[in-house]
Design a protein around this motif. Structure first.
Motif, PDB file in Angstrom:
ATOM      1  N   MET A   1      28.890   8.719 -21.940  1.00 15.95           N
ATOM      2  CA  MET A   1      27.234  10.026 -22.971  1.00 15.95           C
ATOM      3  C   MET A   1      26.869  10.747 -21.805  1.00 15.95           C
ATOM      4  SD  MET A   1      27.614  10.117 -25.763  1.00 15.95           S
ATOM      5  CE  MET A   1      26.394  10.222 -26.592  1.00 15.95           C
ATOM      6  N   LYS A   2      27.295  12.051 -22.564  1.00 18.55           N
ATOM      7  CA  LYS A   2      26.086  13.094 -21.628  1.00 18.55           C
ATOM      8  C   LYS A   2      25.379  13.003 -21.677  1.00 18.55           C
ATOM      9  CE  LYS A   2      29.706  14.002 -19.203  1.00 18.55           C
ATOM     10  NZ  LYS A   2      30.660  13.949 -17.872  1.00 18.55           N
ATOM     11  N   ASN A   3      24.090  12.847 -21.375  1.00 18.34           N
ATOM     12  CA  ASN A   3      22.778  12.843 -21.760  1.00 18.34           C
ATOM     13  C   ASN A   3      21.555  13.603 -21.124  1.00 18.34           C
ATOM     14  OD1 ASN A   3      23.219  10.842 -24.147  1.00 18.34           O
ATOM     15  ND2 ASN A   3      23.040   8.874 -22.448  1.00 18.34           N
ATOM     16  N   TYR A   4      21.698  13.942 -20.170  1.00 17.79           N
ATOM     17  CA  TYR A   4      21.254  14.980 -19.288  1.00 17.79           C
ATOM     18  C   TYR A   4      21.743  16.256 -18.594  1.00 17.79           C
ATOM     19  CZ  TYR A   4      18.902  10.313 -18.695  1.00 17.79           C
ATOM     20  OH  TYR A   4      18.464   8.736 -19.482  1.00 17.79           O
ATOM     21  N   VAL A   5      20.471  17.274 -18.314  1.00 17.30           N
ATOM     22  CA  VAL A   5      21.175  17.846 -17.192  1.00 17.30           C
ATOM     23  C   VAL A   5      20.723  18.298 -15.684  1.00 17.30           C
ATOM     24  CG1 VAL A   5      22.248  19.567 -19.063  1.00 17.30           C
ATOM     25  CG2 VAL A   5      19.935  19.823 -18.364  1.00 17.30           C
ATOM     26  N   ILE A   6      20.638  18.638 -15.078  1.00 17.30           N
ATOM     27  CA  ILE A   6      19.647  18.663 -13.334  1.00 17.30           C
ATOM     28  C   ILE A   6      19.794  20.529 -13.703  1.00 17.30           C
ATOM     29  CG2 ILE A   6      19.757  18.797 -11.120  1.00 17.30           C
ATOM     30  CD1 ILE A   6      20.299  15.722 -12.046  1.00 17.30           C
ATOM     31  N   ALA A   7      18.175  20.370 -13.666  1.00 18.05           N
ATOM     32  CA  ALA A   7      17.982  21.970 -14.041  1.00 18.05           C
ATOM     33  C   ALA A   7      17.065  22.176 -12.409  1.00 18.05           C
ATOM     34  CB  ALA A   7      16.919  21.843 -14.690  1.00 18.05           C
ATOM     35  N   CYS A   8      17.129  23.336 -12.127  1.00 18.42           N
ATOM     36  CA  CYS A   8      17.119  24.047 -10.758  1.00 18.42           C
ATOM     37  C   CYS A   8      16.233  25.117 -11.007  1.00 18.42           C
ATOM     38  CB  CYS A   8      17.965  23.800  -9.763  1.00 18.42           C
ATOM     39  SG  CYS A   8      17.619  25.022  -8.487  1.00 18.42           S
ATOM     40  N   ASP A   9      15.294  25.631 -10.645  1.00 19.27           N
ATOM     41  CA  ASP A   9      14.654  26.372 -10.534  1.00 19.27           C
ATOM     42  C   ASP A   9      13.896  26.548  -8.958  1.00 19.27           C
ATOM     43  OD1 ASP A   9      12.388  28.227 -10.712  1.00 19.27           O
ATOM     44  OD2 ASP A   9      11.216  27.372 -10.066  1.00 19.27           O
ATOM     45  N   LEU A  10      15.561  27.945  -8.914  1.00 18.10           N
ATOM     46  CA  LEU A  10      15.461  27.789  -6.651  1.00 18.10           C
ATOM     47  C   LEU A  10      14.662  29.946  -7.063  1.00 18.10           C
ATOM     48  CD1 LEU A  10      18.664  29.219  -5.250  1.00 18.10           C
ATOM     49  CD2 LEU A  10      16.578  29.998  -4.406  1.00 18.10           C
ATOM     50  N   GLY A  11      12.917  29.397  -6.284  1.00 13.62           N
ATOM     51  CA  GLY A  11      12.099  30.269  -5.934  1.00 13.62           C
ATOM     52  C   GLY A  11      12.373  30.619  -4.606  1.00 13.62           C
ATOM     53  N   GLY A  12      11.468  31.669  -4.049  1.00 16.68           N
ATOM     54  CA  GLY A  12      11.276  32.050  -2.288  1.00 16.68           C
ATOM     55  C   GLY A  12      10.511  31.646  -1.835  1.00 16.68           C
ATOM     56  N   THR A  13       9.740  30.339  -2.577  1.00 22.40           N
ATOM     57  CA  THR A  13       8.669  29.506  -1.991  1.00 22.40           C
ATOM     58  C   THR A  13       8.988  27.623  -2.236  1.00 22.40           C
ATOM     59  OG1 THR A  13       6.636  31.318  -2.428  1.00 22.40           O
ATOM     60  CG2 THR A  13       6.316  28.473  -1.417  1.00 22.40           C
ATOM     61  N   ASN A  14       9.269  27.902  -3.291  1.00 23.32           N
ATOM     62  CA  ASN A  14       9.969  26.209  -3.523  1.00 23.32           C
ATOM     63  C   ASN A  14      11.037  26.410  -4.095  1.00 23.32           C
ATOM     64  OD1 ASN A  14       7.912  24.931  -2.452  1.00 23.32           O
ATOM     65  ND2 ASN A  14       7.262  25.871  -3.857  1.00 23.32           N
ATOM     66  N   THR A  15      12.788  25.278  -3.921  1.00 23.40           N
ATOM     67  CA  THR A  15      13.416  24.871  -4.729  1.00 23.40           C
ATOM     68  C   THR A  15      13.221  23.603  -5.370  1.00 23.40           C
ATOM     69  OG1 THR A  15      14.364  25.988  -3.524  1.00 23.40           O
ATOM     70  CG2 THR A  15      15.797  24.315  -4.951  1.00 23.40           C
ATOM     71  N   VAL A  16      13.176  23.714  -6.680  1.00 23.33           N
ATOM     72  CA  VAL A  16      12.457  22.669  -7.808  1.00 23.33           C
ATOM     73  C   VAL A  16      13.782  22.058  -8.196  1.00 23.33           C
ATOM     74  CG1 VAL A  16      10.792  21.057  -9.112  1.00 23.33           C
ATOM     75  CG2 VAL A  16      10.366  23.133  -7.812  1.00 23.33           C
ATOM     76  N   PHE A  17      14.034  20.304  -8.339  1.00 17.86           N
ATOM     77  CA  PHE A  17      15.077  20.233  -9.478  1.00 17.86           C
ATOM     78  C   PHE A  17      14.945  18.977 -10.045  1.00 17.86           C
ATOM     79  CE2 PHE A  17      17.590  21.441  -5.656  1.00 17.86           C
ATOM     80  CZ  PHE A  17      19.008  21.771  -6.894  1.00 17.86           C
ATOM     81  N   GLY A  18      15.289  19.126 -11.373  1.00 18.96           N
ATOM     82  CA  GLY A  18      14.881  17.675 -12.623  1.00 18.96           C
ATOM     83  C   GLY A  18      15.887  17.408 -13.339  1.00 18.96           C
ATOM     84  N   VAL A  19      15.573  15.961 -13.616  1.00 16.78           N
ATOM     85  CA  VAL A  19      16.472  15.247 -14.957  1.00 16.78           C
ATOM     86  C   VAL A  19      16.097  15.868 -16.384  1.00 16.78           C
ATOM     87  CG1 VAL A  19      17.220  13.864 -16.051  1.00 16.78           C
ATOM     88  CG2 VAL A  19      17.199  13.550 -13.550  1.00 16.78           C
ATOM     89  N   VAL A  20      16.793  16.686 -17.134  1.00 16.68           N
ATOM     90  CA  VAL A  20      15.898  17.058 -18.665  1.00 16.68           C
ATOM     91  C   VAL A  20      16.997  16.669 -19.379  1.00 16.68           C
ATOM     92  CG1 VAL A  20      15.202  18.977 -19.944  1.00 16.68           C
ATOM     93  CG2 VAL A  20      15.236  18.655 -17.055  1.00 16.68           C
ATOM     94  N   ASP A  21      16.197  16.181 -20.529  1.00 18.76           N
ATOM     95  CA  ASP A  21      17.367  15.642 -21.690  1.00 18.76           C
ATOM     96  C   ASP A  21      17.698  16.415 -22.816  1.00 18.76           C
ATOM     97  OD1 ASP A  21      14.831  15.417 -22.977  1.00 18.76           O
ATOM     98  OD2 ASP A  21      14.518  13.105 -23.204  1.00 18.76           O
ATOM     99  N   LYS A  22      18.113  16.682 -23.547  1.00 14.23           N
ATOM    100  CA  LYS A  22      17.882  17.315 -24.689  1.00 14.23           C
ATOM    101  C   LYS A  22      17.246  17.742 -25.376  1.00 14.23           C
ATOM    102  CE  LYS A  22      23.033  15.901 -25.516  1.00 14.23           C
ATOM    103  NZ  LYS A  22      23.966  14.901 -26.466  1.00 14.23           N
ATOM    104  N   GLU A  23      15.981  16.847 -25.463  1.00 18.22           N
ATOM    105  CA  GLU A  23      14.697  17.163 -26.278  1.00 18.22           C
ATOM    106  C   GLU A  23      13.501  17.556 -25.073  1.00 18.22           C
ATOM    107  OE1 GLU A  23      15.955  13.977 -26.190  1.00 18.22           O
ATOM    108  OE2 GLU A  23      16.983  14.629 -28.457  1.00 18.22           O
ATOM    109  N   GLY A  24      14.426  18.232 -23.799  1.00 15.06           N
ATOM    110  CA  GLY A  24      13.302  19.345 -22.630  1.00 15.06           C
ATOM    111  C   GLY A  24      12.345  18.415 -22.327  1.00 15.06           C
TER     112      GLY A  24
END
Length: 319
Positions: A1-24
């Protein structure tokens, strides 16, 4: 089951990764300083480490649909970052392709403001809407335009740079983009601070005179406005009127159900929003009067960028 996505906020200062489910829900996060990796291959390797760290927490790639990235200066169609001014790598950066080679998962990438619009549509104030305009009011003014349930990209995917629509083309403030009078020079946090500096000489009793003018921020103006400072209240009246004029123009090309505002400056919405709506209703073409809502983002500040990138991964099917 594809229950998650990996999200990335790439900014000039920080690069942030997170695991996010379908409900946010953001279940796990990790981050590092972007500027620590001026060599692109080192940066990609560091991203791979961060993603593998998160994958270990959720059972590997089999549970993940895709990786979504929100970043500045993205060419959506080519899946590249192009000539970003606040990132350490110059020219055209094929980040999505490089990450797919590093991690065996599909990668989606778009402009950070456009990702914010998708996040709002999936998780926030635009749920159930097919036509709206997202305006991000931060250091600059970004935007995402959704028409018929789809983001507007344009030929090179740079459509919808509403912060660079000139509201005072002849005598306006110079913008780093090279134009004069761009909306973001007036209605961003930076613009609010500049308006306060411009008005200082006319309001000799303002508490802002106690500060070095160069140090004045939009928060200082807001704090003074909350104490009844006439100068600061005038700054937000003007800011609201300028935004109202601009939104009246923007309505003519997409007939939105709502304008949704996001970013640090929205903390002062109580100061400028009444003036924005009043000016909009006075200046908009009659056919659009009373048809649009004016809403503040429902995304939590801390997770908003990740949720935008996550929405891209959930919704986007570009090949």
């Amino acid at each position: 089951m594809k229950n998650y996505v990996i999200a990335c906020d790439l900014g000039g200062t920080n690069t942030v990764f997170g695991v996010v489910d379908k409900e946010g829900n953001v279940l796990h996060q990790t981050s590092f300083k972007t500027q620590t990796y001026p060599n692109l291959s080192d940066f990609v390797s560091r991203c791979g480490e961060a993603i593998r760290f998160l994958l270990e927490k959720i059972g590997g790639t089999e549970t993940v649909k895709a990786i979504g990235i929100g970043a500045p200066d993205v060419n959506y169609w080519d899946r590249t970052i192009e000539n970003a001014t606040n990132l350490p790598w110059k020219g055209v950066v094929p980040l999505a392709e490089l990450l797919e080679q590093e991690i065996s998962l599909p990668v989606r990438i778009t402009n950070d403001a456009k990702a914010a619009a998708l996040g709002e549509m999936l998780y926030g104030a635009a749920r159930g809407m097919n036509d709206f305009i997202m305006l991000t009011l931060g250091t600059g003014v970004g935007s995402g335009i959704v028409v018929n349930g789809k983001l507007v990209y344009g030929r090179k995917s740079f459509a919808g740079e509403l912060g660079h629509v000139s509201i005072r083309p002849e005598s306006g403030r110079p913008c780093p983009c090279g134009r004069k009078g761009c909306l973001e020079t007036y209605c961003s946090a930076t613009g609010v601070a500049q308006t306060a500096r411009d008005l200082l000489a006319s309001y000799t009793d303002s508490p802002l005179h106690e500060m070095n003018p160069a140090d004045i921020t939009s928060k200082d103006v807001y704090d003074a406005a909350m104490q009844g400072d006439a100068l600061s209240c005038e700054v937000f009246r003007l800011t609201g009127e300028w935004l109202g004029e601009a939104c009246a123009d923007f309505a003519t090309f997409s007939d939105p159900e709502a304008f949704i505002f996001f970013g640090g400056l929205t903390k002062a919405a109580n100061c400028f929003m009444p003036h924005l709506i009043e000016t909009y209703q006075k200046t908009v073409f009659d056919n659009y009067k009373g048809t649009a809502k004016f809403l503040i983002s429902q995304l939590e500040d801390g997770n908003a960028a990740l949720l935008g990138a996550a929405a891209l991964a959930w919704l986007d099917e570009i090949e």
